[in-house]
Design a protein around this motif. Structure first.
Motif, PDB file in Angstrom:
ATOM      1  N   SER A 150       7.166   7.969  25.064  1.00  0.00           N
ATOM      2  CA  SER A 150       6.459   6.749  25.515  1.00  0.00           C
ATOM      3  C   SER A 150       5.561   6.101  24.443  1.00  0.00           C
ATOM      4  O   SER A 150       4.822   6.740  23.690  1.00  0.00           O
ATOM      5  CB  SER A 150       5.496   6.992  26.590  1.00  0.00           C
ATOM      6  OG  SER A 150       6.484   7.696  27.731  1.00  0.00           O
ATOM      7  N   LEU A 151       5.843   4.906  24.422  1.00  0.00           N
ATOM      8  CA  LEU A 151       5.309   4.150  22.899  1.00  0.00           C
ATOM      9  C   LEU A 151       4.650   2.836  23.619  1.00  0.00           C
ATOM     10  O   LEU A 151       5.270   2.270  24.722  1.00  0.00           O
ATOM     11  CB  LEU A 151       6.307   3.797  22.039  1.00  0.00           C
ATOM     12  CG  LEU A 151       7.097   4.821  21.442  1.00  0.00           C
ATOM     13  CD1 LEU A 151       7.947   4.452  20.518  1.00  0.00           C
ATOM     14  CD2 LEU A 151       5.895   5.698  20.537  1.00  0.00           C
ATOM     15  N   LYS A 152       3.451   2.329  22.980  1.00  0.00           N
ATOM     16  CA  LYS A 152       3.223   0.963  23.425  1.00  0.00           C
ATOM     17  C   LYS A 152       3.737   0.021  22.881  1.00  0.00           C
ATOM     18  O   LYS A 152       4.365   0.310  21.865  1.00  0.00           O
ATOM     19  CB  LYS A 152       1.475   0.841  22.796  1.00  0.00           C
ATOM     20  CG  LYS A 152       0.433   1.805  23.630  1.00  0.00           C
ATOM     21  CD  LYS A 152      -0.848   1.826  23.211  1.00  0.00           C
ATOM     22  CE  LYS A 152      -1.781   2.563  23.958  1.00  0.00           C
ATOM     23  NZ  LYS A 152      -3.384   2.427  23.256  1.00  0.00           N
ATOM     24  N   PRO A 153       3.815  -1.093  23.160  1.00  0.00           N
ATOM     25  CA  PRO A 153       4.645  -2.269  22.458  1.00  0.00           C
ATOM     26  C   PRO A 153       4.094  -2.278  21.304  1.00  0.00           C
ATOM     27  O   PRO A 153       2.841  -2.208  20.789  1.00  0.00           O
ATOM     28  CB  PRO A 153       4.289  -3.422  23.455  1.00  0.00           C
ATOM     29  CG  PRO A 153       3.758  -2.754  24.799  1.00  0.00           C
ATOM     30  CD  PRO A 153       3.363  -1.507  24.346  1.00  0.00           C
ATOM     31  N   GLY A 154       4.940  -2.534  20.326  1.00  0.00           N
ATOM     32  CA  GLY A 154       4.720  -2.895  18.801  1.00  0.00           C
ATOM     33  C   GLY A 154       6.281  -2.332  17.983  1.00  0.00           C
ATOM     34  O   GLY A 154       6.969  -2.151  18.486  1.00  0.00           O
ATOM     35  N   ARG A 155       6.013  -2.645  16.879  1.00  0.00           N
ATOM     36  CA  ARG A 155       6.999  -2.244  15.926  1.00  0.00           C
ATOM     37  C   ARG A 155       6.680  -0.888  15.367  1.00  0.00           C
ATOM     38  O   ARG A 155       5.649  -0.371  14.920  1.00  0.00           O
ATOM     39  CB  ARG A 155       7.002  -3.354  14.796  1.00  0.00           C
ATOM     40  CG  ARG A 155       8.178  -3.423  13.709  1.00  0.00           C
ATOM     41  CD  ARG A 155       8.057  -4.266  12.872  1.00  0.00           C
ATOM     42  NE  ARG A 155       7.857  -5.756  13.189  1.00  0.00           N
ATOM     43  CZ  ARG A 155       9.091  -6.286  13.947  1.00  0.00           C
ATOM     44  NH1 ARG A 155      10.274  -5.559  13.769  1.00  0.00           N
ATOM     45  NH2 ARG A 155       8.880  -7.498  14.369  1.00  0.00           N
ATOM     46  N   TYR A 156       7.797  -0.114  15.431  1.00  0.00           N
ATOM     47  CA  TYR A 156       7.905   1.289  14.929  1.00  0.00           C
ATOM     48  C   TYR A 156       9.086   1.400  13.885  1.00  0.00           C
ATOM     49  O   TYR A 156       9.893   0.721  13.883  1.00  0.00           O
ATOM     50  CB  TYR A 156       8.154   2.253  16.119  1.00  0.00           C
ATOM     51  CG  TYR A 156       6.902   2.146  17.228  1.00  0.00           C
ATOM     52  CD1 TYR A 156       5.892   3.046  17.011  1.00  0.00           C
ATOM     53  CD2 TYR A 156       6.989   1.274  18.244  1.00  0.00           C
ATOM     54  CE1 TYR A 156       4.675   2.916  17.725  1.00  0.00           C
ATOM     55  CE2 TYR A 156       5.925   0.972  19.238  1.00  0.00           C
ATOM     56  CZ  TYR A 156       4.739   1.898  18.991  1.00  0.00           C
ATOM     57  OH  TYR A 156       3.802   1.773  19.848  1.00  0.00           O
ATOM     58  N   VAL A 157       8.918   2.770  13.226  1.00  0.00           N
ATOM     59  CA  VAL A 157       9.857   3.078  12.250  1.00  0.00           C
ATOM     60  C   VAL A 157      10.381   4.596  12.611  1.00  0.00           C
ATOM     61  O   VAL A 157       9.335   5.436  12.526  1.00  0.00           O
ATOM     62  CB  VAL A 157       9.649   2.845  10.866  1.00  0.00           C
ATOM     63  CG1 VAL A 157      10.425   3.328   9.848  1.00  0.00           C
ATOM     64  CG2 VAL A 157       9.267   1.399  10.550  1.00  0.00           C
ATOM     65  N   LEU A 158      11.502   4.935  12.721  1.00  0.00           N
ATOM     66  CA  LEU A 158      12.052   6.241  12.702  1.00  0.00           C
ATOM     67  C   LEU A 158      12.554   6.556  11.263  1.00  0.00           C
ATOM     68  O   LEU A 158      13.251   5.982  10.877  1.00  0.00           O
ATOM     69  CB  LEU A 158      12.947   6.458  13.868  1.00  0.00           C
ATOM     70  CG  LEU A 158      12.628   6.194  15.261  1.00  0.00           C
ATOM     71  CD1 LEU A 158      13.803   6.546  16.163  1.00  0.00           C
ATOM     72  CD2 LEU A 158      11.793   7.573  15.628  1.00  0.00           C
ATOM     73  N   VAL A 159      12.185   7.843  10.833  1.00  0.00           N
ATOM     74  CA  VAL A 159      12.838   8.224   9.533  1.00  0.00           C
ATOM     75  C   VAL A 159      13.649   9.569   9.995  1.00  0.00           C
ATOM     76  O   VAL A 159      13.042  10.712  10.750  1.00  0.00           O
ATOM     77  CB  VAL A 159      11.704   8.454   8.550  1.00  0.00           C
ATOM     78  CG1 VAL A 159      12.305   9.248   7.565  1.00  0.00           C
ATOM     79  CG2 VAL A 159      10.988   7.174   8.264  1.00  0.00           C
ATOM     80  N   GLY A 160      14.810   9.793   9.399  1.00  0.00           N
ATOM     81  CA  GLY A 160      15.639  10.984   9.410  1.00  0.00           C
ATOM     82  C   GLY A 160      15.780  11.438   8.219  1.00  0.00           C
ATOM     83  O   GLY A 160      16.300  10.769   7.346  1.00  0.00           O
ATOM     84  N   GLN A 161      15.816  13.003   8.184  1.00  0.00           N
ATOM     85  CA  GLN A 161      15.933  13.556   6.788  1.00  0.00           C
ATOM     86  C   GLN A 161      16.878  15.158   6.997  1.00  0.00           C
ATOM     87  O   GLN A 161      16.805  15.762   7.926  1.00  0.00           O
ATOM     88  CB  GLN A 161      14.587  14.151   6.336  1.00  0.00           C
ATOM     89  CG  GLN A 161      13.678  12.909   5.816  1.00  0.00           C
ATOM     90  CD  GLN A 161      12.419  13.171   5.223  1.00  0.00           C
ATOM     91  OE1 GLN A 161      11.810  14.374   5.498  1.00  0.00           O
ATOM     92  NE2 GLN A 161      11.866  12.546   4.570  1.00  0.00           N
ATOM     93  N   ARG A 162      17.819  15.061   6.004  1.00  0.00           N
ATOM     94  CA  ARG A 162      18.700  16.307   6.391  1.00  0.00           C
ATOM     95  C   ARG A 162      18.988  16.793   4.842  1.00  0.00           C
ATOM     96  O   ARG A 162      19.237  16.055   4.105  1.00  0.00           O
ATOM     97  CB  ARG A 162      19.994  15.913   7.061  1.00  0.00           C
ATOM     98  CG  ARG A 162      20.592  17.347   7.206  1.00  0.00           C
ATOM     99  CD  ARG A 162      21.932  16.531   7.905  1.00  0.00           C
ATOM    100  NE  ARG A 162      23.170  17.792   8.152  1.00  0.00           N
ATOM    101  CZ  ARG A 162      24.175  17.655   8.944  1.00  0.00           C
ATOM    102  NH1 ARG A 162      24.573  16.443   9.567  1.00  0.00           N
ATOM    103  NH2 ARG A 162      25.083  18.741   8.967  1.00  0.00           N
ATOM    104  N   GLN A 163      18.929  18.258   4.574  1.00  0.00           N
ATOM    105  CA  GLN A 163      19.208  18.756   3.513  1.00  0.00           C
ATOM    106  C   GLN A 163      20.858  18.270   2.886  1.00  0.00           C
ATOM    107  O   GLN A 163      21.540  18.651   3.637  1.00  0.00           O
ATOM    108  CB  GLN A 163      19.146  20.486   3.360  1.00  0.00           C
ATOM    109  CG  GLN A 163      19.191  21.011   2.045  1.00  0.00           C
ATOM    110  CD  GLN A 163      18.150  20.515   0.922  1.00  0.00           C
ATOM    111  OE1 GLN A 163      16.797  20.428   1.573  1.00  0.00           O
ATOM    112  NE2 GLN A 163      18.196  20.359  -0.026  1.00  0.00           N
ATOM    113  N   GLY A 164      20.644  17.937   1.962  1.00  0.00           N
ATOM    114  CA  GLY A 164      22.274  17.505   1.324  1.00  0.00           C
ATOM    115  C   GLY A 164      22.729  16.099   1.900  1.00  0.00           C
ATOM    116  O   GLY A 164      23.862  15.672   1.482  1.00  0.00           O
ATOM    117  N   TYR A 165      21.771  15.485   2.670  1.00  0.00           N
ATOM    118  CA  TYR A 165      22.300  14.279   3.109  1.00  0.00           C
ATOM    119  C   TYR A 165      21.184  13.173   2.482  1.00  0.00           C
ATOM    120  O   TYR A 165      20.112  13.138   2.492  1.00  0.00           O
ATOM    121  CB  TYR A 165      22.371  14.342   4.597  1.00  0.00           C
ATOM    122  CG  TYR A 165      23.747  15.049   4.980  1.00  0.00           C
ATOM    123  CD1 TYR A 165      24.887  14.454   5.289  1.00  0.00           C
ATOM    124  CD2 TYR A 165      23.572  16.519   5.054  1.00  0.00           C
ATOM    125  CE1 TYR A 165      25.985  15.402   5.830  1.00  0.00           C
ATOM    126  CE2 TYR A 165      24.767  17.210   5.408  1.00  0.00           C
ATOM    127  CZ  TYR A 165      25.822  16.609   5.921  1.00  0.00           C
ATOM    128  OH  TYR A 165      26.976  17.438   6.122  1.00  0.00           O
TER     129      TYR A 165
END
Length: 515
Positions: free
Chosen positions: A468-483
């Motif tokens: 659940s998020l309040k209205p706004g601008r967000y950023v998701l970051v994904g990290q994986r070893q070797g990728y």
């Protein structure tokens, strides 16, 4: 002397003795001298000659002097002596007295000669025309001396001649003062346009100082004075007839002939002043006519032209100020209309610009000073409201949200807000309200990627997760070893919430050879 009588007592006859006077040793060669009690005839002749000379000096010489050495005036022939005069022998005048008279007569003659010499010098400079009573008095002393001389009162004659001589010398000594007086009188004659009298005075001055530059200049001016006077008379007639240009031309002609004539310069200035006055009045009238025809800018140009004439400058400047005030009032009225329209339409940038123009016309107008301050504040509020409405996603930041809320309440505090402000506040309120309502977002991953939400924290590994998020601008970051890391930005709320968000690392990193 008579011979002594013979001695009668001796009876012997006396023998004759022969005296040879020429051969006698007792009497050298000489003339026989007859002794006698009588005076020699030569003595009587000498005495007679001396008496004749003395009589000539006493009686004849005064007549000669009177006739030839006293040319002060034409003399009437007189007898050599006064009536009843007697010869010097009869008067009992001694030779000493005759000699004293001769000395005194000579002194009188010497003084007279000096007097006559000075008189000749003064006659050469026409003393009769300027010497006046002083000269006549000096001559009277000489005439009195003549009378004494005729009476053989030579001492009194000498003294009278001396008085006349001193008087003539005083006249010569005062010639510098006389020269100054003649020059002054000549100048006065020039000023009253009396050419004949001016020429007379300056001519007399030149007799005293032939190289006097002032006298020469004055005499030259006197030669053109009649012509100058005629031109001045004609110019005055034209001036009285209001023919100013014609009068000016005649005065200038006269000035070219005699630029030193004082009254002429005054008349020239008077005519020029009158011409300038007429020109000033004409230009000012043209300016007021332009002002009445709603041409204030042209009117100001006319008034400035009038002020440049150098007369009645204050009047011209007052007209310029009056016209500028009228222009200012008209400009301010126009700007006030623009300000009113801009404020009603809540066009605060235009209102600020108009207020600035008003202040450029008159920087002391209170309404413009206060109005500009208020309009600038409203402009700033309008800009903040517009910026907040344009970026509601920033409200997700608590600090930004609080700042925006302050802006909102500032707008709410304004009395009688316009339609634009009301609409801005309504829109902003809705955005603020919606910014605080959480919205569920579905996240999908491959359970091998570490997922984190910037400024919120890590979400870990998952395949599907709901947050659940309040209205706004967000950023998701994904990290994986070797990728290779991935980064996904998305908007929540405001009608832009995505149905689901995929976040996983699929691009494998290939190691470079040689490392």
């Amino acid at each position: 002397m008579p011979d002594k009588p013979n001695d009668q007592s001796n009876d012997k006859p006396i023998e004759d003795v022969d005296f040879d006077l020429e051969t006698s040793p007792l009497f050298p060669a000489q003339e026989n001298v007859v002794k006698s009690d009588k005076l020699s005839p030569l003595v009587w002749i000498s005495l007679a000659v001396l008496i004749i000379i003395a009589l000539g000096v006493v009686f004849v010489l005064p007549t000669i002097v009177e006739e030839y050495e006293l040319p002060l005036e034409k003399r009437v022939q007189v007898s050599p002596s006064l009536p009843g005069a007697r010869p010097a022998q009869e008067l009992g005048i001694s030779p000493f007295e005759l000699a004293q008279q001769a000395i005194h007569r000579k002194e009188a003659q010497d003084v007279l000669a000096s007097l006559l010499e000075l008189q000749a010098d003064l006659d050469a400079i026409e003393v009769d025309s300027w010497g006046g009573e002083v000269y006549r008095e000096a001559i009277s002393f000489a005439e009195i001396g003549d009378g004494f001389y005729r009476e053989q009162a030579f001492i009194e004659a000498r003294d009278s001649y001396s008085q006349g001589l001193n008087a003539l010398q005083n006249i010569i000594d005062t010639t510098p003062e006389v020269l100054v007086r003649l020059l002054q009188q000549g100048q006065i004659a020039l000023e009253v346009l009396d050419a004949q009298l001016a020429a007379q005075y300056f001519s007399q001055a030149l007799l005293l100082d032939i190289e006097n530059s002032l006298a020469m200049a004055g005499l030259a001016r006197a030669k053109t004075l009649d012509e100058v006077g005629g031109l001045i008379s004609r110019a005055q007639t034209r001036y009285e007839g209001s023919e100013l240009e014609a009068a000016l031309e005649l005065y200038e002609q006269a000035f070219s002939l005699d630029p030193q004539y004082t009254a002429l310069g005054t008349n020239l200035n008077r005519v020029k002043q009158a011409i300038t006055e007429n020109e000033f009045s004409q230009i000012m009238s043209e300016g007021y006519a332009l002002l009445e025809n709603e041409q204030p800018e042209l009117a100001i140009n006319a008034f400035r032209q009038a002020s440049n004439l150098g007369i009645r400058i204050e009047q011209a400047l007052a007209a310029i100020t009056q016209t500028e005030n009228q222009i200012s009032s008209r400009e301010i009225s126009t700007l006030q209309g623009q300000i009113s329209s801009a404020e009603i339409a809540e066009q605060w940038a235009e209102a600020v610009s108009a207020y600035k123009e008003v202040l450029s016309v008159d920087g002391n107008l209170v309404f413009a000073i206060n109005g500009k301050d208020y309009a600038e504040k409203r402009l700033r509020l309008d800009q903040l409201l517009e910026a907040s409405i344009a970026a509601p996603e920033r409200f997700a930041d608590d600090e930004v949200y609080q700042q925006t809320l302050d802006i909102y309440y500032t707008g709410r505090a304004i009395e009688e807000p316009g339609d634009k402000l009301v609409q801005q506040l309504t829109t902003l309120q809705e955005l603020l309200d919606s910014s605080q309502q959480s919205i569920s977002v579905q996240l999908i991953s491959n359970n091998e990627t570490q997922v984190s939400l910037l400024r919120s924290g890590g979400l870990g590994l998952f395949q599907r997760q709901s947050i659940s998020l309040k209205p706004g601008r967000y950023v998701l970051v994904g990290q994986r070893q070797g990728y290779r890391d991935v980064r996904t930005e998305f908007m929540v709320g405001f009608g832009q919430t995505p149905t689901q968000m995929l976040i996983q690392c699929d691009e494998k990193i290939i190691a470079s050879r040689g490392r």
